[in-house]
Design an enzyme around this catalytic site. Structure first.
Site, PDB file in Angstrom:
ATOM      1  N   ASP A 178      29.503  45.870  16.648  1.00 63.17           N
ATOM      2  CA  ASP A 178      30.149  46.452  17.828  1.00 63.17           C
ATOM      3  C   ASP A 178      29.595  47.857  18.011  1.00 63.17           C
ATOM      4  O   ASP A 178      29.414  48.598  17.044  1.00 63.17           O
ATOM      5  CB  ASP A 178      31.681  46.500  17.638  1.00 63.17           C
ATOM      6  CG  ASP A 178      32.426  46.609  18.968  1.00 63.17           C
ATOM      7  OD1 ASP A 178      33.217  45.698  19.285  1.00 63.17           O
ATOM      8  OD2 ASP A 178      32.207  47.611  19.696  1.00 63.17           O
ATOM      9  N   SER A 218      34.935  33.725  31.689  1.00 64.05           N
ATOM     10  CA  SER A 218      36.195  34.130  32.329  1.00 64.05           C
ATOM     11  C   SER A 218      36.513  33.215  33.498  1.00 64.05           C
ATOM     12  O   SER A 218      35.603  32.733  34.190  1.00 64.05           O
ATOM     13  CB  SER A 218      36.018  35.562  32.825  1.00 64.05           C
ATOM     14  OG  SER A 218      37.088  35.934  33.647  1.00 64.05           O
ATOM     15  N   TYR A 259      31.054  41.964  37.762  1.00 64.60           N
ATOM     16  CA  TYR A 259      31.532  41.539  36.443  1.00 64.60           C
ATOM     17  C   TYR A 259      31.546  40.011  36.353  1.00 64.60           C
ATOM     18  O   TYR A 259      30.986  39.417  35.428  1.00 64.60           O
ATOM     19  CB  TYR A 259      32.943  42.093  36.168  1.00 64.60           C
ATOM     20  CG  TYR A 259      33.593  41.422  34.984  1.00 64.60           C
ATOM     21  CD1 TYR A 259      33.121  41.646  33.700  1.00 64.60           C
ATOM     22  CD2 TYR A 259      34.654  40.521  35.154  1.00 64.60           C
ATOM     23  CE1 TYR A 259      33.691  41.002  32.612  1.00 64.60           C
ATOM     24  CE2 TYR A 259      35.229  39.880  34.077  1.00 64.60           C
ATOM     25  CZ  TYR A 259      34.745  40.116  32.808  1.00 64.60           C
ATOM     26  OH  TYR A 259      35.301  39.464  31.729  1.00 64.60           O
ATOM     27  N   LYS A 284      29.135  37.181  34.128  1.00 65.91           N
ATOM     28  CA  LYS A 284      29.612  36.095  33.261  1.00 65.91           C
ATOM     29  C   LYS A 284      28.985  34.765  33.667  1.00 65.91           C
ATOM     30  O   LYS A 284      28.557  33.975  32.822  1.00 65.91           O
ATOM     31  CB  LYS A 284      31.143  35.990  33.334  1.00 65.91           C
ATOM     32  CG  LYS A 284      31.870  37.164  32.691  1.00 65.91           C
ATOM     33  CD  LYS A 284      31.717  37.135  31.195  1.00 65.91           C
ATOM     34  CE  LYS A 284      32.232  38.375  30.523  1.00 65.91           C
ATOM     35  NZ  LYS A 284      31.889  38.459  29.100  1.00 65.91           N
ATOM     36  N   TYR A 291      46.732  31.513  40.608  1.00 60.16           N
ATOM     37  CA  TYR A 291      45.896  30.485  39.978  1.00 60.16           C
ATOM     38  C   TYR A 291      46.284  30.348  38.516  1.00 60.16           C
ATOM     39  O   TYR A 291      46.775  31.289  37.900  1.00 60.16           O
ATOM     40  CB  TYR A 291      44.402  30.748  40.141  1.00 60.16           C
ATOM     41  CG  TYR A 291      43.863  32.030  39.556  1.00 60.16           C
ATOM     42  CD1 TYR A 291      43.730  33.167  40.336  1.00 60.16           C
ATOM     43  CD2 TYR A 291      43.453  32.093  38.217  1.00 60.16           C
ATOM     44  CE1 TYR A 291      43.212  34.342  39.804  1.00 60.16           C
ATOM     45  CE2 TYR A 291      42.927  33.267  37.682  1.00 60.16           C
ATOM     46  CZ  TYR A 291      42.821  34.388  38.476  1.00 60.16           C
ATOM     47  OH  TYR A 291      42.316  35.551  37.953  1.00 60.16           O
TER      48      TYR A 291
HETATM   49  P1  NAD Z   1      37.155  44.740  24.650  1.00 67.38           P
HETATM   50  O1  NAD Z   1      36.512  45.783  25.498  1.00 67.38           O
HETATM   51  O2  NAD Z   1      38.390  45.089  23.907  1.00 67.38           O
HETATM   52  O3  NAD Z   1      36.083  44.182  23.597  1.00 67.38           O
HETATM   53  C1  NAD Z   1      34.711  44.148  23.853  1.00 67.38           C
HETATM   54  C2  NAD Z   1      34.011  44.811  22.691  1.00 67.38           C
HETATM   55  O4  NAD Z   1      32.600  44.770  22.912  1.00 67.38           O
HETATM   56  C3  NAD Z   1      34.391  46.281  22.536  1.00 67.38           C
HETATM   57  O5  NAD Z   1      34.782  46.515  21.203  1.00 67.38           O
HETATM   58  C4  NAD Z   1      33.117  47.042  22.870  1.00 67.38           C
HETATM   59  O6  NAD Z   1      32.993  48.229  22.128  1.00 67.38           O
HETATM   60  C5  NAD Z   1      32.043  46.026  22.537  1.00 67.38           C
HETATM   61  N1  NAD Z   1      30.786  46.145  23.284  1.00 67.38           N
HETATM   62  C6  NAD Z   1      30.628  46.232  24.639  1.00 67.38           C
HETATM   63  N2  NAD Z   1      29.319  46.273  24.942  1.00 67.38           N
HETATM   64  C7  NAD Z   1      28.642  46.188  23.768  1.00 67.38           C
HETATM   65  C8  NAD Z   1      27.267  46.151  23.425  1.00 67.38           C
HETATM   66  N3  NAD Z   1      26.317  46.230  24.355  1.00 67.38           N
HETATM   67  N4  NAD Z   1      26.922  46.035  22.126  1.00 67.38           N
HETATM   68  C9  NAD Z   1      27.875  45.962  21.162  1.00 67.38           C
HETATM   69  N5  NAD Z   1      29.193  46.003  21.433  1.00 67.38           N
HETATM   70  C10 NAD Z   1      29.564  46.107  22.721  1.00 67.38           C
HETATM   71  O7  NAD Z   1      37.395  43.477  25.574  1.00 67.38           O
HETATM   72  P2  NAD Z   1      38.163  42.106  25.277  1.00 67.38           P
HETATM   73  O8  NAD Z   1      39.326  42.035  26.178  1.00 67.38           O
HETATM   74  O9  NAD Z   1      38.327  41.906  23.835  1.00 67.38           O
HETATM   75  O10 NAD Z   1      37.096  41.076  25.842  1.00 67.38           O
HETATM   76  C11 NAD Z   1      36.150  40.444  25.020  1.00 67.38           C
HETATM   77  C12 NAD Z   1      35.240  39.596  25.879  1.00 67.38           C
HETATM   78  O11 NAD Z   1      36.033  38.659  26.590  1.00 67.38           O
HETATM   79  C13 NAD Z   1      34.474  40.395  26.936  1.00 67.38           C
HETATM   80  O12 NAD Z   1      33.177  39.855  27.037  1.00 67.38           O
HETATM   81  C14 NAD Z   1      35.250  40.147  28.194  1.00 67.38           C
HETATM   82  O13 NAD Z   1      34.445  40.224  29.341  1.00 67.38           O
HETATM   83  C15 NAD Z   1      35.749  38.731  27.983  1.00 67.38           C
HETATM   84  N6  NAD Z   1      36.972  38.417  28.739  1.00 67.38           N
HETATM   85  C16 NAD Z   1      38.062  39.234  28.615  1.00 67.38           C
HETATM   86  C17 NAD Z   1      39.211  38.959  29.365  1.00 67.38           C
HETATM   87  C18 NAD Z   1      40.399  39.870  29.301  1.00 67.38           C
HETATM   88  O14 NAD Z   1      41.210  39.831  30.244  1.00 67.38           O
HETATM   89  N7  NAD Z   1      40.593  40.671  28.259  1.00 67.38           N
HETATM   90  C19 NAD Z   1      39.242  37.829  30.174  1.00 67.38           C
HETATM   91  C20 NAD Z   1      38.128  37.003  30.249  1.00 67.38           C
HETATM   92  C21 NAD Z   1      36.991  37.319  29.518  1.00 67.38           C
HETATM   93  C1  WQD Z   2      47.722  40.227  37.039  1.00 67.53           C
HETATM   94  C2  WQD Z   2      48.731  40.240  38.182  1.00 67.53           C
HETATM   95  C3  WQD Z   2      48.154  41.791  39.932  1.00 67.53           C
HETATM   96  C4  WQD Z   2      48.569  45.406  37.490  1.00 67.53           C
HETATM   97  C5  WQD Z   2      41.875  40.448  35.463  1.00 67.53           C
HETATM   98  C6  WQD Z   2      40.414  40.349  35.804  1.00 67.53           C
HETATM   99  C7  WQD Z   2      39.873  39.034  35.320  1.00 67.53           C
HETATM  100  C8  WQD Z   2      40.183  38.786  33.849  1.00 67.53           C
HETATM  101  C9  WQD Z   2      41.608  39.031  33.522  1.00 67.53           C
HETATM  102  C10 WQD Z   2      38.308  39.420  32.479  1.00 67.53           C
HETATM  103  C11 WQD Z   2      48.087  40.308  39.568  1.00 67.53           C
HETATM  104  C12 WQD Z   2      49.431  42.223  39.240  1.00 67.53           C
HETATM  105  C13 WQD Z   2      48.538  44.108  37.937  1.00 67.53           C
HETATM  106  C14 WQD Z   2      49.586  46.280  37.963  1.00 67.53           C
HETATM  107  C15 WQD Z   2      50.464  44.460  39.281  1.00 67.53           C
HETATM  108  N1  WQD Z   2      39.449  39.664  32.990  1.00 67.53           N
HETATM  109  N2  WQD Z   2      49.455  43.636  38.809  1.00 67.53           N
HETATM  110  N3  WQD Z   2      50.499  45.768  38.858  1.00 67.53           N
HETATM  111  O1  WQD Z   2      43.554  40.612  38.096  1.00 67.53           O
HETATM  112  O2  WQD Z   2      44.539  38.416  37.255  1.00 67.53           O
HETATM  113  O3  WQD Z   2      42.605  39.432  36.115  1.00 67.53           O
HETATM  114  O4  WQD Z   2      42.032  40.306  34.045  1.00 67.53           O
HETATM  115  O5  WQD Z   2      37.581  38.473  32.641  1.00 67.53           O
HETATM  116  O6  WQD Z   2      38.511  39.067  35.555  1.00 67.53           O
HETATM  117  O7  WQD Z   2      40.276  40.461  37.203  1.00 67.53           O
HETATM  118  O8  WQD Z   2      44.816  40.482  35.870  1.00 67.53           O
HETATM  119  O9  WQD Z   2      46.522  41.821  34.739  1.00 67.53           O
HETATM  120  O10 WQD Z   2      45.066  42.943  36.477  1.00 67.53           O
HETATM  121  O11 WQD Z   2      46.793  41.295  37.205  1.00 67.53           O
HETATM  122  O12 WQD Z   2      51.306  44.069  40.094  1.00 67.53           O
HETATM  123  O13 WQD Z   2      49.646  47.481  37.630  1.00 67.53           O
HETATM  124  O14 WQD Z   2      49.502  41.459  38.070  1.00 67.53           O
HETATM  125  O15 WQD Z   2      48.218  42.032  41.315  1.00 67.53           O
HETATM  126  O16 WQD Z   2      48.895  39.555  40.429  1.00 67.53           O
HETATM  127  P1  WQD Z   2      43.904  39.722  36.974  1.00 67.53           P
HETATM  128  P2  WQD Z   2      45.784  41.725  36.015  1.00 67.53           P
END
Ligand code: NAD
Ligand code: WQD
Length: 336
Positions: free
Chosen positions: A31, A124, A148, A152, A298
């Protein structure tokens, strides 16, 4: 079996490392700490009594990737490392494509050179378009609305191309819906830097007094209570989904895609009420305009993961809120 976990000190990566260790796998963490803290390692150790090897570095560093894969005799990779803020990706698209797409290509090149065939990738639900009524299965047409989401989808497509070119590869994309919650010990959880973009971390910072009030982004959607509906999945269920996918995909060549969600939709008001119940008081909230780009509702059709991996999400939104509250109240300012 040794697994390279990129992004392993991040939110989802750290919870997955705990469950990998508890289930007998050996994670090796890479990381850059661009969005996480090294103190996470101490928490993993407290919970599991094991401190996994940790390398501070970037997935875009080709020679580092090859060195780690060879020296640690890595057999599979779970690739979490990436940037994930939708708004930031609109403002800084090149940074997102470089980190998320180029980073994944460098990682796959290293794997190819070192003969590592199995990759599990953090994709995602944001890759799906909004043309289909929920629940969304893996056949819903893709059409991400921001850089973003496109980063993905591009990696998903590169993985598919790679399995066509080398049919011995096993490339799995896991499409997460809305990951929330924290480790039930209260030792690990989500620790966003700055003002949280997402609902749950914002709510928990309101609960702990770091933010004044939750802004509800719209109450005039075509949903049962007018607020947005999403599929929230507990991070521990998500972590188990990775292990189920890894167990299935290792040795099963091809390109695999799975939705990881609960299969249920919950509204902003549902989450607000569940959090209020968890922390023992009603949380302050105000109505705000809709957030640009948000969809009304959704949720996942997770039946492919159930029938193929034998995995399904078990935890409720009450579990998610109770665990988040335990983490936030024990660590009001996140990780040290
Ligand atoms: P996070 O930011 O907590 O974790 C990502 C980690 O990757 C961090 O620790 C960061 O320091 C590290 N990182 C970023 N770029 C890097 C690089 N170039 N080299 C090495 N390390 C790097 O995020 P998370 O919520 O744990 O998400 C993990 C993965 O899941 C991400 O790829 C994110 O896009 C994907 N994802 C997250 C969500 C969500 O809502 N949390 C939803 C769908 C997909
Ligand atoms: C959830 C609901 C908002 C904040 C995001 C990324 C998606 C994925 C997951 C990585 C919605 C409402 C939110 C607030 C609110 N990440 N809301 N007040 O937008 O579904 O998804 O995270 O892949 O790519 O877009 O998640 O938690 O931001 O919102 O009312 O302060 O909560 O409008 O209906 P979202 P969220």
């Amino acid at each position: 079996m040794k697994i390279l976990v990129t992004g392993g000190t991040g939110y989802i990566g750290s919870h997955t490392c705990v469950q990998l260790i508890e289930q007998g796998w050996q994670p090796v963490i890479l990381d850059s700490l661009v969005n996480s803290k090294a103190s996470v390692l101490g928490r993993i150790e407290q919970i599991t009594k094991h401190r996994p090897p940790f390398i501070v570095g970037d997935v875009r560093d080709a020679s580092l990737i090859e060195k780690i894969l060879a020296e640690h005799k890595i057999e599979a990779v779970i690739h979490f490392a990436g940037l994930k803020a939708v708004g930031e990706s609109v403002a800084q698209p090149l940074r997102y494509y470089d980190n998320n797409v180029h980073g994944s290509v460098v990682l796959m090149q290293g794997m190819q050179k070192c003969g590592v065939k199995t990759l599990v990738f953090s994709s995602s639900a944001t890759v799906y378009g909004n043309s289909s009524a929920p629940p969304w299965n893996e056949q819903v047409p893709t059409s991400p609305a921001n850089p973003y989401g496109r980063s993905k989808l591009m990696v998903d497509q590169i993985m598919a191309d790679l399995t066509l070119a080398d049919p011995t590869c096993s490339m799995t994309s896991l499409r997460y819906f809305n990951p929330v919650g924290a480790h039930p010990s209260g030792q690990m959880g989500e620790d966003p830097q700055g003002i949280p973009n997402n609902l749950m971390p914002f709510l928990s910072q309101v609960a702990v007094g770091r933010r004044e009030s939750l802004h509800i982004y719209g109450n005039d959607y075509d949903t049962p209570d007018g607020t947005g509906v999403r599929d929230y999945i507990h991070v521990s269920d998500l972590a188990n989904g990775h292990i189920a996918a890894l167990a299935y995909a290792h040795g099963c060549a091809g390109h695999h895609v799975f939705n990881l969600g609960s299969g249920h939709g919950h509204s902003v008001l549902d989450m607000l009420n569940a959090f209020g119940k968890a922390c023992g008081r009603q949380l302050p909230h105000t109505l705000a305009p809709r957030r640009p780009g948000d969809l009304a509702a959704y949720w996942a059709d997770p039946s492919h993961a159930l029938s193929t991996l034998g995995w399904h999400a078990e935890k409720t939104i009450d579990d998610m809120c109770q665990d988040t509250w335990r983490w936030q109240s024990q660590n009001p300012n996140g990780y040290p």
